[in-house]
Design a protein around this motif. Structure first.
Motif, short mmCIF file in Angstrom:
data_model
loop_
_atom_site.label_atom_id
_atom_site.label_comp_id
_atom_site.label_asym_id
_atom_site.label_seq_id
_atom_site.Cartn_x
_atom_site.Cartn_y
_atom_site.Cartn_z
N PHE A 19 26.05 67.22 48.71
CA PHE A 19 26.32 68.53 49.31
C PHE A 19 25.59 69.64 48.57
O PHE A 19 25.09 70.58 49.17
CB PHE A 19 27.82 68.81 49.36
CG PHE A 19 28.57 67.93 50.33
CD1 PHE A 19 27.96 67.39 51.44
CD2 PHE A 19 29.90 67.63 50.10
CE1 PHE A 19 28.65 66.58 52.33
CE2 PHE A 19 30.60 66.84 50.99
CZ PHE A 19 29.98 66.31 52.11
N PRO A 21 32.77 73.54 54.47
CA PRO A 21 32.20 72.20 54.25
C PRO A 21 32.67 71.19 55.29
O PRO A 21 33.50 70.34 55.03
CB PRO A 21 32.67 71.84 52.85
CG PRO A 21 33.92 72.61 52.66
CD PRO A 21 33.77 73.87 53.46
N GLN A 34 27.18 70.64 58.38
CA GLN A 34 26.25 70.53 57.27
C GLN A 34 25.04 69.67 57.64
O GLN A 34 23.92 69.98 57.25
CB GLN A 34 26.94 69.94 56.04
CG GLN A 34 27.90 70.90 55.39
CD GLN A 34 28.64 70.26 54.24
OE1 GLN A 34 29.18 69.18 54.37
NE2 GLN A 34 28.66 70.95 53.11
N ASN A 46 27.28 75.52 54.26
CA ASN A 46 27.34 74.71 53.04
C ASN A 46 28.21 75.36 51.97
O ASN A 46 28.85 74.67 51.19
CB ASN A 46 25.93 74.46 52.50
CG ASN A 46 25.24 73.34 53.22
OD1 ASN A 46 25.76 72.25 53.34
ND2 ASN A 46 24.06 73.62 53.75
#
Length: 113
Positions: free
Chosen positions: A14, A62, A67, A58
């Motif tokens: 991430f 989340p 994303q 992002n």
């Protein structure tokens, strides 16, 4: 222990998606407006909005499918739009002397004229 390793991996993944989106947003922001038109790509505000949303998703929201959509937009910008903008703007790498059409892999064919 395995779950902890997976959490570390997904956290790094991430973070990498956030960095890619932020870098793409930076490149989009610093490119000239007319370069987008000359390259035949979408407008600068379009890319700023899309990549800005990718950065915000992002950071703040989340959700994996959002994303991934931002990741795809970032990749498209970096591999398609940015090289076209560099070509139109005359921003090829290299430094120093610009090449000509008579240059080969080891230098000019015309004897350096």
């Amino acid at each position: 222990m395995l779950l902890e390793g997976f959490n570390i991996f997904t956290g790094l993944l991430f973070a990498a998606m956030l960095v890619l989106a932020a870098v793409a947003f930076g490149f989009a922001a610093f490119a000239r407006e007319d370069a987008y038109r000359a390259a035949g790509k979408q407008t600068k505000p379009f890319w700023l909005v899309i990549l800005g949303i990718a950065v915000l998703v992002n950071l703040l929201l989340p959700m994996l499918f959002l994303q991934i959509a931002g990741l795809i937009a970032s990749i498209v910008f970096m591999v398609d739009v940015r090289p076209a903008l560099k070509q139109v703007s005359g921003g090829g790498g290299g430094g120093g002397r610009r090449g000509s059409s008579s240059d080969g892999p080891y230098g000019p064919y015309n004897g350096g004229r």
